[in-house]
Enzyme design. Structure first.
Site, short mmCIF file in Angstrom:
data_model
loop_
_atom_site.label_atom_id
_atom_site.label_comp_id
_atom_site.label_asym_id
_atom_site.label_seq_id
_atom_site.Cartn_x
_atom_site.Cartn_y
_atom_site.Cartn_z
CB SER A 7 -25.34 32.39 -27.21
OG SER A 7 -25.88 31.21 -26.62
CG HIS A 32 -27.91 35.49 -25.24
ND1 HIS A 32 -28.98 36.37 -25.20
CD2 HIS A 32 -28.44 34.31 -25.68
CE1 HIS A 32 -30.08 35.76 -25.61
NE2 HIS A 32 -29.78 34.50 -25.90
CG ASP A 34 -29.49 30.90 -25.12
OD1 ASP A 34 -30.44 31.65 -25.35
OD2 ASP A 34 -28.38 30.99 -25.71
CG MET A 36 -32.96 26.01 -23.90
SD MET A 36 -32.26 25.13 -25.29
CE MET A 36 -31.43 26.49 -26.13
CG HIS A 65 -33.40 33.71 -24.61
ND1 HIS A 65 -32.99 33.25 -25.84
CD2 HIS A 65 -34.76 33.71 -24.65
CE1 HIS A 65 -34.04 32.99 -26.59
NE2 HIS A 65 -35.13 33.25 -25.90
CG MET A 67 -35.78 29.85 -25.12
SD MET A 67 -34.37 29.31 -26.09
CE MET A 67 -33.06 29.87 -25.02
CG MET A 136 -36.62 33.52 -30.59
SD MET A 136 -34.99 33.52 -29.80
CE MET A 136 -34.17 32.17 -30.65
CG ASP A 174 -31.05 34.31 -29.55
OD1 ASP A 174 -30.02 33.77 -29.98
OD2 ASP A 174 -31.62 33.99 -28.49
#
Ligand code: DX5
Ligand code: ZN
Length: 215
Positions: A7, A32, A34, A36, A65, A67, A136, A174
């Site tokens: 990540s 990966h 992330d 957000m 990913h 979020m 998660m 994750d």
């Protein structure tokens, strides 16, 4: 052999190129990424322009990913930015079936992430439309948290659901994955390990990735 997906949330944002090159040289399989939004999770990370640049820095699979709330609004933009796999949160999707069809029709692999409190059984009627379930193992929003042990129970339950249906859905874990707990996670039935701090805070990230890969 497990799929290793470091990540970039734990990478050096002032020198992402160097960390991308490091992952390119390593046995890492996926990047990966992330995203957000400060609404679905209590943190803000990075978004489209950063992913566009990461895309140019690697030929490896970009596992994005999300979020964020209302992921459908941005699916096309993430495809254009270079996402290969687009993972949305179950908890953020009122019309998950429609969201997954959209992701597929854009030519990406579909991922669904479940928060620690969301039972895997809720995926029973949609599992055949999912390429990757991201369980998660921490509350999403931050790197460097402790692995929640109950995740192991969820992995076993999900693995059974996948096998009963003769599917090939990936199980990705994750949050809080370490060299110490990774073996038990894989033994429970996971096949993709996300690792942020374990890789980027290691003295030798390339050797750490190799050690995860060799498990
Ligand atoms: C957390 C993110 C994770 C995070 C994992 O919300 O989804 O991908 O980067 O970081 P570690 O491996 O440090 O727990
Ligand atoms: Zn993640």
């Amino acid at each position: 052999m497990p799929i290793i997906a470091p990540s970039l949330l734990s990478a050096n944002f002032l020198n992402l190129q160097k960390d991308c090159e490091l992952l390119n040289e390593s046995e890492a399989d996926w990047f990966h990424l992330d995203v957000m939004d400060g609404s679905f999770v209590p943190n803000i990370s990075f978004g489209l322009p950063v992913i566009e640049h990461i895309r140019k820095a690697t030929n490896k699979i970009c596992d994005v990913h999300l979020m964020i709330v209302e992921p459908a609004k941005y699916a096309e933009a993430f495809k254009k930015a270079g996402a290969d796999i687009l993972t949305v949160h179950y908890e953020a999707c009122t019309h998950l079936h429609r969201n997954l069809q959209q992701i597929k029709s854009l030519g990406m692999r579909t991922g669904v992430a479940l928060n620690p409190h969301t039972p895997v059984q809720l995926l029973a009627d949609i599992l055949h439309d999912i390429d990757l379930v991201c369980l998660m193992s921490v509350n999403p929003g931050f790197g460097g948290q402790q692995f929640i042990p109950h995740t192991l129970v969820k992995i076993r339950q999900l693995k059974q659901m996948i096998e009963e249906r003769n599917l090939h859905t990936h199980i990705e874990i994750d949050g809080g994955v370490t060299l110490q707990n990774a073996k038990s996670i894989l033994d429970a039935g996971a096949d993709v390990l996300v690792a942020g701090n374990t890789v980027f805070k290691a003295e030798d990230p390339i050797a750490t990735i190799a050690a995860l890969k060799a498990l």
